[in-house]
Design a protein around this motif. Structure first.
Motif, PDB file in Angstrom:
ATOM      1  N   UNK A  88      63.397 143.606  61.866  1.00 43.39           N
ATOM      2  CA  UNK A  88      62.732 143.198  60.630  1.00 43.39           C
ATOM      3  C   UNK A  88      63.040 141.754  60.299  1.00 43.39           C
ATOM      4  N   UNK A  89      64.248 141.323  60.587  1.00 42.39           N
ATOM      5  CA  UNK A  89      64.594 139.917  60.340  1.00 42.39           C
ATOM      6  C   UNK A  89      63.679 139.019  61.167  1.00 42.39           C
ATOM      7  N   UNK A  90      63.508 139.407  62.428  1.00 42.30           N
ATOM      8  CA  UNK A  90      62.618 138.603  63.274  1.00 42.30           C
ATOM      9  C   UNK A  90      61.187 138.685  62.790  1.00 42.30           C
ATOM     10  N   UNK A  91      60.808 139.864  62.319  1.00 43.96           N
ATOM     11  CA  UNK A  91      59.441 140.008  61.812  1.00 43.96           C
ATOM     12  C   UNK A  91      59.199 139.070  60.654  1.00 43.96           C
ATOM     13  N   UNK A  92      60.186 138.997  59.770  1.00 43.35           N
ATOM     14  CA  UNK A  92      60.052 138.053  58.656  1.00 43.35           C
ATOM     15  C   UNK A  92      60.014 136.630  59.201  1.00 43.35           C
ATOM     16  N   UNK A  93      60.838 136.371  60.199  1.00 41.16           N
ATOM     17  CA  UNK A  93      60.840 135.046  60.816  1.00 41.16           C
ATOM     18  C   UNK A  93      59.528 134.704  61.487  1.00 41.16           C
ATOM     19  N   UNK A  94      58.817 135.734  61.920  1.00 35.85           N
ATOM     20  CA  UNK A  94      57.534 135.509  62.590  1.00 35.85           C
ATOM     21  C   UNK A  94      56.510 134.844  61.699  1.00 35.85           C
ATOM     22  N   UNK A  95      56.740 134.892  60.390  1.00 30.10           N
ATOM     23  CA  UNK A  95      55.807 134.220  59.494  1.00 30.10           C
ATOM     24  C   UNK A  95      55.775 132.721  59.773  1.00 30.10           C
ATOM     25  N   UNK A  96      56.830 132.206  60.381  1.00 30.72           N
ATOM     26  CA  UNK A  96      56.909 130.773  60.680  1.00 30.72           C
ATOM     27  C   UNK A  96      56.612 130.471  62.144  1.00 30.72           C
ATOM     28  N   UNK A  97      55.993 131.417  62.827  1.00 25.18           N
ATOM     29  CA  UNK A  97      55.825 131.233  64.268  1.00 25.18           C
ATOM     30  C   UNK A  97      54.842 130.099  64.574  1.00 25.18           C
ATOM     31  N   UNK A  98      55.096 129.486  65.732  1.00 22.46           N
ATOM     32  CA  UNK A  98      54.239 128.387  66.161  1.00 22.46           C
ATOM     33  C   UNK A  98      53.264 128.836  67.236  1.00 22.46           C
ATOM     34  N   UNK A  99      53.512 130.013  67.791  1.00 24.95           N
ATOM     35  CA  UNK A  99      52.631 130.493  68.854  1.00 24.95           C
ATOM     36  C   UNK A  99      52.131 131.883  68.469  1.00 24.95           C
ATOM     37  N   UNK A 100      51.073 132.331  69.121  1.00 22.54           N
ATOM     38  CA  UNK A 100      50.528 133.646  68.779  1.00 22.54           C
ATOM     39  C   UNK A 100      49.707 134.190  69.920  1.00 22.54           C
ATOM     40  N   UNK A 101      49.595 135.516  69.935  1.00 19.91           N
ATOM     41  CA  UNK A 101      48.698 136.180  70.877  1.00 19.91           C
ATOM     42  C   UNK A 101      47.291 136.130  70.277  1.00 19.91           C
ATOM     43  N   UNK A 102      46.328 135.631  71.060  1.00 16.53           N
ATOM     44  CA  UNK A 102      44.950 135.560  70.549  1.00 16.53           C
ATOM     45  C   UNK A 102      44.022 136.270  71.521  1.00 16.53           C
ATOM     46  N   UNK A 103      42.953 136.821  70.981  1.00 19.13           N
ATOM     47  CA  UNK A 103      41.984 137.544  71.805  1.00 19.13           C
ATOM     48  C   UNK A 103      40.663 136.785  71.785  1.00 19.13           C
ATOM     49  N   UNK A 104      40.112 136.611  72.957  1.00 20.67           N
ATOM     50  CA  UNK A 104      38.849 135.872  73.031  1.00 20.67           C
ATOM     51  C   UNK A 104      37.649 136.787  72.858  1.00 20.67           C
ATOM     52  N   UNK A 105      36.520 136.176  72.723  1.00 22.65           N
ATOM     53  CA  UNK A 105      35.324 136.979  72.431  1.00 22.65           C
ATOM     54  C   UNK A 105      34.865 137.809  73.614  1.00 22.65           C
ATOM     55  N   UNK A 106      35.443 137.586  74.768  1.00 23.78           N
ATOM     56  CA  UNK A 106      35.064 138.392  75.928  1.00 23.78           C
ATOM     57  C   UNK A 106      35.626 139.809  75.861  1.00 23.78           C
ATOM     58  N   UNK A 107      36.345 140.130  74.815  1.00 26.16           N
ATOM     59  CA  UNK A 107      36.941 141.463  74.673  1.00 26.16           C
ATOM     60  C   UNK A 107      35.882 142.555  74.706  1.00 26.16           C
ATOM     61  N   UNK A 108      36.143 143.608  75.505  1.00 27.38           N
ATOM     62  CA  UNK A 108      35.160 144.685  75.629  1.00 27.38           C
ATOM     63  C   UNK A 108      35.568 145.934  74.865  1.00 27.38           C
ATOM     64  N   UNK A 109      36.563 145.825  73.989  1.00 21.35           N
ATOM     65  CA  UNK A 109      37.010 146.948  73.162  1.00 21.35           C
ATOM     66  C   UNK A 109      37.429 148.152  73.989  1.00 21.35           C
ATOM     67  N   UNK A 110      38.077 147.938  75.141  1.00 18.05           N
ATOM     68  CA  UNK A 110      38.440 149.088  75.976  1.00 18.05           C
ATOM     69  C   UNK A 110      39.683 149.803  75.493  1.00 18.05           C
ATOM     70  N   UNK A 111      40.480 149.202  74.578  1.00 14.01           N
ATOM     71  CA  UNK A 111      41.653 149.836  73.968  1.00 14.01           C
ATOM     72  C   UNK A 111      42.876 149.894  74.877  1.00 14.01           C
ATOM     73  N   UNK A 112      42.786 149.315  76.079  1.00  8.63           N
ATOM     74  CA  UNK A 112      43.938 149.402  76.981  1.00  8.63           C
ATOM     75  C   UNK A 112      45.148 148.681  76.382  1.00  8.63           C
ATOM     76  N   UNK A 113      44.897 147.563  75.714  1.00  3.97           N
ATOM     77  CA  UNK A 113      46.042 146.795  75.183  1.00  3.97           C
ATOM     78  C   UNK A 113      46.728 147.580  74.078  1.00  3.97           C
ATOM     79  N   UNK A 114      45.954 148.227  73.236  1.00  6.74           N
ATOM     80  CA  UNK A 114      46.561 148.989  72.142  1.00  6.74           C
ATOM     81  C   UNK A 114      47.440 150.116  72.683  1.00  6.74           C
TER      82      UNK A 114
END
Lengths: 442, 720
Positions: free
Chosen positions: B372-398
């Motif tokens: 949780x401490x890290x989660x709170x720290x994540x509010x200041x993150x400089x990088x992030x996981x992003x998904x591009x529009x080529x996503x086919x909604x296959x749900x494998x990542x979830x």
């Protein structure tokens, strides 16, 4: 090579190496005639030595023949070249103390005159620790001792009881105690009876605690021991005789001891001097009215052991043990422990004779650090083939459980097996258990 | 800036689509290593690497770097705990006896005969040994000096005096070599230091490394004790790193997470009846737990050790696995008995693992307050996981995300994502990228499919209120309970536990000790054992000296070196050996010689052997004869503890207990017992124990100087 030549070789080697090292030390040369010379040894050969010394402010080089030299002292260590002839030897066979200065630096015999001179000289000089030892004693002590009234036992008030209870058992307090006693000597300097008492106690402390025999003899003499003083009736007379013996004259010791009352210490000294018959006779006379007859038997055993008569020694120790186990003495566990230890020491000092042990597996156990430790010893063909610790409760044993058995097998016995450092109690338990396993089988 | 380190999904590239990016390190490896290891991207044929990784598992295939990092950190944790902290590698300084010097030459080189059949021939192999002459008359003359072994053999050694041997001594050797000689690794009389040295040698990575980077440990102890703790610096470091690899600790480093992964894979996945749905009231427990823990800290009650990640796994392994390590290596009699506190901790540990039955990594996702401490720290993150529009909604990542960090619209829950990149490797269209946070290139449409999540998270405002209330009430209740049933330090009737040497004062100790268990592991012979409820709730799992079991080793300062929070200050051995942890008190009613029962000097011998020499003799029960003179040999010599020298190590109590109580049954409890308390121990927040001893000594000397008697001469006037 006889002793003379050996000393010569050492001296040559030393001097040559000293010359080679370019450093020559200040040496003191003592001649057989008693004359002493201080100088620097320049060179040496088979028959003479060249010394540079100061005569009348001038530096001269003199040559002395070696056969006139008694000893050379370099850096405080004395090396005897030629022994002075003297009746009897003064070597102590019973190791009671480790102070070399007291037994004579070389254990050589001395004439009575020499001993008295040594006593007078050493006794008047304070020991080197004296000036660094401040007066340190509880404020509650009553310094009017030995005048103080007896009363109930209070080791914080009575000086003698303080010495008995607190100083005697603790080596780190001995110097403080002696210092206090010197202070008391000044306090009582005008009262002859008191100061004799204090000086007798000083003599005892130098003898028993510090093992400083010249000073002990000095203070005993000042207190009048040997001249009919009342303080001879305790062990002090025997102690003074022992001082003379350790300082190098057996005859002086015997002369004094003959005139001293028969105490436990006197009987023991007869045994140490090698007068086995006299010691046994006196000890046997004490048995009927001794408080602890076991002690008398122990003395007899010791005397025979010193004389080398092991069977008689063992018999005496057995009697001591039987006495100690009697109901009226069973509370004095120390007696029984001493008797048992003496017997075991005798057995173990003879060593284990493997030739007499049949093939087989033997077990023994002994008290380790945390509890009993059991050892299993296997003997094949009159050789110890395996030593295994089968049961133990030790926690801190490092490698001793493998180490000590390995050493025992390597030495085929327990003589000279030393303990694993840091686990001495465990190692000793293994050694004792092995000894018990094997010794009983002979 | 692409920060992708996952292994991209292997499929034949569609005509026109750009190939997946190859990192430079991949290209370099491909140039050096044999070809069959690598996949053929053109034909989508897997290489040997992918085949092997697939055998290990899908997460290995998609994010091998992360799995390798996890493995390495888990192995590091095990190595630090079971090798570095294992005390029994220490060996005391050795010595070898009965060497006979036979000759010395002009340059000072001494020829020495080895004793027959000695083990020394294998061990003396050069280096410097300290020579002592056994035949010397007194202690002062015994030590000859350090010699260098010039040559060695079965029969003889050649020793050369080093520069530290005074020339006069060498000259004396020319006259009289003396002997037998003892050769030793240390000068005689040197204070032993083998346990301290052994730990120092092994500790090129500090044993508490993983503990000090857990930020909850640092923050909660600093708040509770209102003081700077060094782990704050390390926590700051890891939080700074987390700006660039958000919550990377959880994904790449945390050994508890790796253990949970192992448990889930081995056991958890086989039991499905306890599975819960993806969403539920529990999803924000970790924040409320963190709040409660921090509130308790603010009230001076430290409970973070119960629930912070690394303390939990450290304590779990120490209580569960250490007994087996010690039993296997040294026997079961060396394993101390368990108490109620042990069982509570073990139950908690199994509960943490057992959460895996609800969902894999349930603890990490929803409960862990360190996370949780890290989660709170994540509010200041400089990088992030992003998904591009080529996503086919296959749900494998979830499905594969270990941290439930992907929303139903396949975008990222920023507070939960640990950058583990497992999702990246399973996306068949390579739509997932790990880039700087403000990157807006080709992003997928949000809320498609709808997530039903508000800005306050999944459960919304009511849940926030309820959770916060629970946190506050819980914290208040916990603090009150702990204080009421706590240590009650003001209560004089309560015996104080004996703390490790170098401990800070008791109130601060309870606020700094994270109850991790490192000191128990590092302590040789298990002198330090965790308290159960003897000191109330506050003392649970804190270390205390158990002197009946073992005494504090004089050559060891391991506990001071491994404590992550400074509850036990990191002091060197010179300081530790004068730091008092208690005072030995002799019970004169039961002590065998004091009671006149029998002679016994076990405690005196033990104290002397340890080097403290703090127990003297006093003769008791002296009988007097008719003249009032004491009778020789009457009475017993009994122990008397010097309170200026005793440090409270407890070795005396161990010996008395071990022999007189356990072995011989003469007593019911040890006759000499170490007690802690005011005036009996030194607890400093800072400063030197040596300086404290010096000051005490000066004060004592001043007091005794006024004993009044003037100094006197050796020779009295009437003899001069």
């Amino acid at each position: 090579m006889n002793r003379w030549t050996t000393h010569l070789c050492w001296l040559i080697a030393a001097l040559l190496s000293a010359v080679a090292a370019g450093r020559l030390s200040a040496a003191e040369i003592e001649f057989l005639s008693g004359k002493k010379v201080q100088g620097t040894v320049l060179s040496k050969d088979e028959t003479s030595v060249k010394v540079q010394t100061d005569v009348g402010g001038k530096s001269v080089t003199l040559t002395y023949p070696l056969k006139t030299i008694h000893s050379v002292t370099i850096n405080g260590k004395r090396h005897v070249i030629n022994e002075r002839t003297e009746e009897g030897g003064g070597k102590a066979t019973v190791a009671r103390g480790k102070n070399a200065a007291s037994a004579g630096p070389d254990g050589a015999p001395r004439t009575p005159a020499e001993i008295q001179a040594l006593i007078a000289q050493a006794g008047r000089q304070p020991p080197e620790w004296f000036k660094d030892t401040p007066l340190n004693f509880p404020k509650t002590l009553d310094l009017s001792w030995p005048d103080s009234k007896p009363g109930a036992w209070d080791n914080q008030k009575n000086v003698g009881q303080w010495i008995w209870d607190i100083v005697n058992p603790n080596p780190n307090r001995w110097r403080d105690g002696v210092r206090l006693m010197h202070h008391l000597l000044t306090v009582h300097k005008d009262n002859v009876e008191n100061r004799n008492h204090v000086m007798a106690e000083l003599g005892r402390m130098y003898f028993e605690l510090l093992e400083d025999y010249p000073r002990a003899a000095f203070w005993y003499q000042q207190a009048g021991i040997g001249k009919g003083s009342e303080f001879e009736r305790t062990k002090n007379g025997a102690h003074l005789a022992e001082c003379y013996w350790r300082l190098g004259s057996r005859s002086m010791a015997v002369d004094l001891l003959k005139r001293m009352p028969v105490t436990y210490e006197a009987i023991k000294l007869w045994g140490d001097l090698g007068e086995t018959k006299k010691c046994v006779e006196l000890a046997t006379q004490q048995i009927p009215h001794a408080r602890f007859p076991s002690n008398c038997y122990l003395m007899i055993g010791d005397a025979y052991r010193i004389a080398g008569d092991y069977p008689k020694a063992a018999a005496a120790y057995q009697k001591a043990l039987k006495e100690a186990e009697k109901p009226e003495h069973v509370r004095e566990e120390k007696l029984r422990i001493r008797a048992q230890a003496a017997l075991e020491a005798l057995k173990l000092s003879e060593g284990i004779d493997l030739a007499k042990i049949e093939d087989g597996t033997y077990t023994g156990s002994s008290l380790g650090y945390e509890g009993q430790l059991r050892v299993e010893v296997r003997v094949d063909d009159h050789r110890i083939t395996s030593v295994r610790v089968t049961q133990h409760k030790e926690k801190q044993f490092y490698s001793s459980l493998e180490d000590t058995p390995r050493k025992i097998i390597a030495r085929q016995g327990i003589r000279g097996v030393d303990g694993t450092s840091g686990a001495t109690i465990t190692s000793e338990a293994i050694i004792n258990a092995t000894a018990k396993a094997l010794v009983g089988r002979q | 800036m692409r920060l992708d380190i996952f292994l991209p999904f292997l499929r034949k590239p569609k005509k026109g689509t750009p190939p997946p990016i190859e990192l430079p390190i991949y290209r370099a490896a491909k140039a050096v290593l044999p070809q069959p290891l690598f996949a053929d991207r053109a034909t989508a044929r897997p290489g040997l690497f992918r085949k092997w990784l697939k055998r290990l598992g899908p997460s290995w295939l998609s994010a091998p770097v992360r799995r390798i990092s996890q493995t390495a950190c888990f192995l590091l944790f095990l190595w630090l705990l079971f090798y570095v902290c294992y005390p029994y590698h220490a060996r005391p300084a050795r010595e070898w006896r009965s060497f006979s010097p036979v000759a010395i030459d002009a340059s000072g080189l001494v020829t020495v005969d080895c004793p027959t059949t000695s083990a020394a021939d294998d061990e003396l192999r050069g280096g410097v040994v300290h020579v002592s002459d056994e035949s010397a008359a007194d202690e002062a003359g015994r030590y000859v000096g350090p010699f260098e072994i010039v040559s060695f053999g079965r029969e003889q050694l050649l020793l050369k005096p080093t520069a530290d041997v005074p020339p006069e001594r060498i000259e004396e050797l020319h006259f009289a070599l003396g002997g037998p000689w003892t050769l030793s690794e240390q000068p005689p009389g040197a204070w032993p230091s083998h346990y301290a040295d052994s730990l120092a040698r092994k500790e090129f990575i500090h044993a508490e490394s993983l503990l000090i980077i857990d930020p909850l440990v640092a923050i909660s102890t600093a708040i509770a004790a209102r003081t700077w703790v060094w782990s704050l610096a390390f926590a700051g470091g890891i939080l700074l790193a987390a700006v660039f690899v958000p919550r990377g600790f959880c994904g790449y480093i945390c050994p508890l997470g790796s253990l949970i992964d192992l448990f889930d894979w081995a056991i958890g996945r086989r039991v499905t009846r306890f599975r819960v749905a993806d969403d539920g009231w529990w999803v924000h427990i970790k924040y409320y737990l963190l709040t409660a823990v921090l509130l308790c800290s603010m009230m001076g009650v430290l409970v973070s050790g119960y629930v912070a990640a690394i303390p939990v796994i450290t304590r779990g392994f120490v209580f569960l696995a250490d007994p087996f390590q010690v039993a296997a290596a040294r026997g079961w009699h060396n394993v101390p008995p368990l108490n109620a506190g042990h069982f509570v901790s073990i139950a908690l540990f199994f509960a943490v693992l057992g959460l895996g039955f609800l969902k894999p990594r349930f603890w990490c996702k929803y409960v862990c307050p360190s996370g949780a401490v890290f989660s709170v720290g994540n509010l200041l993150r400089a990088t992030e996981r992003k998904v591009e529009s080529s996503c086919i909604h296959c749900n494998k990542c979830v499905e594969i995300c270990p941290f439930d960090a992907i929303k139903p619209d396949f975008t990222t829950r920023g507070t939960d994502c640990t950058f583990c990149q497992t999702c990246g490797g399973v996306c068949p269209v390579h739509a997932i990228k790990f880039v700087e946070r403000w990157n807006r290139v080709e992003l997928k449409v949000e809320n498609d499919p709808p997530t039903h999540e508000t800005r306050l998270g999944r459960r919304g405002f009511v849940s926030l209120l309820a959770g916060s209330a629970a946190a506050v009430v819980g914290a208040a209740g916990m603090s009150a309970a702990t204080r009421t049933f706590g240590a009650r330090l003001g209560d004089a009737a309560r015996p104080l536990p004996i703390r490790p040497p170098g401990s800070v004062p008791e109130r601060e100790f309870l606020e700094l000790c994270i109850r991790c268990g490192e000191c128990f592991k590092a302590c040789p012979n298990n002198v330090l054992q965790p308290l159960g409820f003897q000191q109330g709730l506050e003392g649970l799992w804190t270390p205390a000296v158990h002197a009946d079991w073992a005494g504090c080793e004089s050559s060891c300062n391991a506990c001071t070196q491994v404590c992550p929070t400074g509850a036990i200050r990191a002091i060197p051995l010179e300081e530790k050996k004068v730091a008092r942890i208690g005072l030995a008190i002799v019970d004169q009613a039961t002590c065998l010689p004091h009671a006149g029962r029998e002679a016994c000097q076990l405690c005196v011998d033990e104290c002397n052997a340890a080097g403290y020499r703090a127990i003297e003799f006093i003769r008791v029960g002296t009988e007097v004869d008719e003249l009032g003179l004491p009778i020789e040999g009457s009475g017993f010599v009994a122990p008397l503890v010097r309170d200026d020298l005793c440090v409270g190590c407890g070795l005396c109590q161990t010996r008395c207990y071990g022999i007189n109580v356990a072995e011989k049954g003469l007593l019911n409890r040890s006759a000499i017992v170490v007690e802690a308390g005011e005036g009996k121990e030194d607890r400093l927040m800072s400063g030197s124990y040596l300086a404290l001893r010096e000051a005490e000594k000066k004060a004592r000397e001043k007091a005794s100087e006024s004993s009044g008697a003037a100094d006197s001469d050796y020779l009295p006037d009437f003899l001069k």
